[in-house]
Write a protein that holds these residues in place. Structure first.
Motif: not given
Ligand code: ADP
Length: 320
Positions: A173, A175, A180, A182, A186, A192
């Protein structure tokens, strides 16, 4: 660590491109991926920053022409495409207007209308000449100066996805100042969850978006602005007027697999206003989805994320 059966993870906080950034990666080679990501962020920052006189962009702006790197060339090319597709809402020649408003040096002021009219008359990007073979760029006139601030962070996050891929991390990830992107799901396989800020109440959020392999990028007038005589002026400029876009929209979030596109479109749709933005989505619904938040608190979302966006707010309209 591996011995205990836990997923390896690495994360890094970086200040670049005028903002706080976080990079996280999971799985084997995550450390290497985070190191490379940091290097890439710093490289692109140096190359693209209008604030540093030695950057490629600054040199191009000073000379009016020049041979640039592949990254810069690609970004200018994508920006010109967006200029065409958005009917001029996205216009990287906005830099002189940004300067007139004081957004380039925090010396904020409301410029006079004649000055703005003159500046926007020099922003016709159709006169920019690109040579794909040599990466030479020729700006359209002596007054023209470009600013990739509306697209650079999205490109940077998509470059980090490329690094994650080549390092074969499991997921990751990035930011960049709240924008953001991804990579994968996850570590536990679930999506996410990205909080979408509420521009009408900055201590809360408007909703949560579940996503995998997507960029989630927001533009809003509330991010960078100044006040004069009781009026707020923000940093997203309508190229047709030279004034900050003022159309009832408070923020636009774009969800797309393409980070560069997501960043460019968040700025563009914010300028277009709700009706034109939703029409634009209908013509390009394969490429992105959007969350639009209005000054009156109402929220519009597009069909593709209907099942991924959770909110407690009552007035959500789904556009099909
Ligand atoms: P942030 O960088 O704060 O996340 P945005 O992605 O919305 O915000 O981009 C805003 C930046 O884009 C401005 O700071 C400026 O550099 C640039 N910009 C402003 N107006 C335009 C426009 N009409 N077209 C392209 N870029 C713009």
């Amino acid at each position: 660590d591996e011995a205990s059966g836990e997923v390896l993870s690495a994360s890094r906080d970086i200040f670049a491109m005028d903002t706080y950034m976080t990079v996280e990666a999971y799985g084997d080679h995550c450390q290497e991926a985070v190191d490379q990501a940091e290097e890439e962020i710093l490289r692109l920052d140096q190359m693209l920053s209008t604030g540093s006189i030695s950057s490629e962009i600054s040199k191009l702006n000073q000379d009016g022409y020049g041979t640039v790197s592949r990254d810069t060339f690609y970004l200018i090319q994508r920006s010109l495409e967006l200029y065409q597709e958005t009917d001029g809402a996205f216009n990287i020649a906005v830099y002189p207007v940004m300067r007139a408003w004081g957004f380039t040096d925090q010396n904020y002021k409301v410029p006079d209308e004649t000055e703005l009219k003159k500046l926007i008359s020099d922003m016709d990007l159709t006169g920019v000449v690109l040579d794909e073979k040599t990466y030479r760029v020729q700006l359209a006139n002596d007054e023209m100066e470009i600013d990739l601030g509306g697209i650079a962070k999205g490109y940077t996050s998509s470059r980090i996805m490329d690094i994650f891929k080549s390092c074969k991390v499991e997921s990751g990830m990035v930011s960049l100042g709240g924008n953001v992107q991804l990579y994968g799901a996850k570590a536990d396989g679930s999506s996410w969850r990205v909080a979408i800020e509420d521009p009408n109440n900055l201590s809360g959020y408007a909703g949560i978006l579940e996503a995998k392999n997507r960029a989630v990028i927001t533009s809003g007038g509330y991010e960078r602005y100044f006040e004069q005589d009781g009026k707020e002026y923000h940093h997203i400029i309508d190229p047709k007027t030279g004034y900050p876009a003022d159309n009832g929209l408070k923020s636009v979030t774009i969800v797309s697999a393409d980070g560069t596109l997501a960043d460019g479109l968040s700025t563009s749709l914010f300028i277009m206003g709700k009706d034109r933005a939703l029409e634009f989505w209908q013509a390009h619904s394969e490429e992105f989805d959007a969350v639009l938040i209005m000054e009156d608190g109402s929220i519009y979302i597009t069909e593709g994320i209907e099942n991924d966006f959770q909110t407690e707010q009552k007035s959500v309209i789904v556009r099909k």
